[in-house]
Design an enzyme around this catalytic site. Structure first.
Site, PDB file in Angstrom:
ATOM      1  CD  GLU A   1      -4.678   6.766   2.127  1.00 19.34           C
ATOM      2  OE1 GLU A   1      -4.259   5.600   1.984  1.00 19.34           O
ATOM      3  OE2 GLU A   1      -3.968   7.674   2.562  1.00 19.34           O
TER       4      GLU A   1
ATOM      5  CG  HIS B   1      -1.714   1.215   1.441  1.00 16.29           C
ATOM      6  ND1 HIS B   1      -3.045   1.301   1.126  1.00 16.29           N
ATOM      7  CD2 HIS B   1      -1.354   2.439   1.918  1.00 16.29           C
ATOM      8  CE1 HIS B   1      -3.478   2.532   1.406  1.00 16.29           C
ATOM      9  NE2 HIS B   1      -2.470   3.237   1.897  1.00 16.29           N
ATOM     10  CD  GLU B   2       1.933   3.558   3.726  1.00 16.51           C
ATOM     11  OE1 GLU B   2       2.226   4.646   3.209  1.00 16.51           O
ATOM     12  OE2 GLU B   2       0.880   3.386   4.371  1.00 16.51           O
TER      13      GLU B   2
ATOM     14  CG  HIS C   1       0.219   6.302  -0.923  1.00 13.59           C
ATOM     15  ND1 HIS C   1      -0.976   6.781  -1.401  1.00 13.59           N
ATOM     16  CD2 HIS C   1      -0.069   5.756   0.297  1.00 13.59           C
ATOM     17  CE1 HIS C   1      -1.939   6.543  -0.512  1.00 13.59           C
ATOM     18  NE2 HIS C   1      -1.416   5.912   0.518  1.00 13.59           N
TER      19      HIS C   1
HETATM   20 ZN   LIG Z   1      -2.221   5.292   2.379  1.00 18.15          ZN
END
Ligand SMILES: [Zn+2]
Length: 273
Positions: free
Chosen positions: A204, A146-147, A150
């Site tokens: 997100e 997830h990170e 980004h």
């Molecule tokens: Zn995030």
């Protein structure tokens, strides 16, 4: 040199503030060429003005700041260190296919806070406080997937572009100054409190989607992501939610959306032999 340019030069030399403003305008004009970037996995076309190199500079500056203020708490040996390096290496290898120019690196910091983040350009920070929640390698791969999503989706650069902060960001990259203190504060505020980056809800959600496919490509069973998010929901019930979840909105729909992306992630999943 014509008489006119001589007069212009004399005017500028006598006025350093004017020269500074002109330099700032030149930097700004160079950067006004917004380019189209297609996000990995979700194939969304977004507009960003910062180049890969500029994103790396912006991220590196923030990374150095984070390491400086946590110097005594950097973990560089032991089982937790080994786990973070092991999992990050596999996730980074997947992310590097989408962003070969970024320099990927992870640092583990001893901090009783359930958090992790990846700065623009590929520098990752993990706090030990998230490890009891990730529980195992696949749980940690969910967070790291997830990170880093980004970063590969250039979400910070997109926010800078959307909020018309490109020139201010460029000035910070060029020499640590922005056009006005207010703009400087707004760019720095993108990095939020405690270095946690601030993203929109749709960013997100996109990071969830890309991250799920990334962990699968890295050889982690994507069903483990579902188990992780359910643990996070449980942990946030009836008490202060863990840091990671309060920065990453956790409505009930999140688990549903992840279930919807599972077939795509299963296709990408190649278990390690
Ligand atoms: Zn995030």
């Amino acid at each position: 040199m014509t008489g006119f340019s001589k007069r212009v030069l004399a005017f500028i030399v006598g006025r350093p503030l004017v020269a500074l403003a002109l330099a700032a305008v030149v930097v700004g004009v160079m950067l006004l060429n917004s380019r189209r970037h297609t996000t990995p996995v979700t194939h969304r076309v977004e507009h960003v003005a910062l180049t890969d190199k500029q994103q790396m500079q912006l991220g590196s500056e923030q990374y150095a700041k984070t390491l400086r203020s946590n110097r005594a708490r950097i973990v560089s040996s032991g089982p937790q260190y080994a786990e973070v390096q092991r999992v990050a290496k596999r996730i980074e290898a997947v992310a590097a296919r989408d962003k070969p120019s970024f320099v990927w690196k992870v640092t583990l910091i001893r901090k009783n806070e359930a958090n992790a983040f990846c700065l623009p350009g590929g520098k990752i920070v993990v706090y030990t406080g998230i490890l009891p929640l990730t529980e195992n390698d696949a749980g940690l791969a969910t967070v790291l997937g997830h990170e880093v999503a980004h970063a590969t989706a250039e979400h910070v650069a997109e926010r800078i572009e959307r909020e018309h902060l490109t020139e201010a960001a460029a000035a910070i990259i060029a020499g640590g100054v922005a056009f006005t203190p207010a703009q400087y504060v707004r760019v720095v505020a993108l990095f939020g409190v405690g270095d946690t980056l601030r993203f929109s809800r749709s960013q997100e959600s996109e990071a969830d989607h890309i991250g799920l496919v990334y962990m699968a490509r890295a050889g982690y069973d994507p069903h483990q992501a579902l188990a992780f998010w359910k643990r996070m929901l449980q942990a946030s019930k009836g008490q202060e939610p863990p840091e990671f979840i309060s920065d990453h909105p956790s409505d009930a729909h999140r688990v549903q959306r992840i279930e919807g992306w599972l077939p795509e992630a299963e296709q990408a999943y190649k278990p390690e032999r």
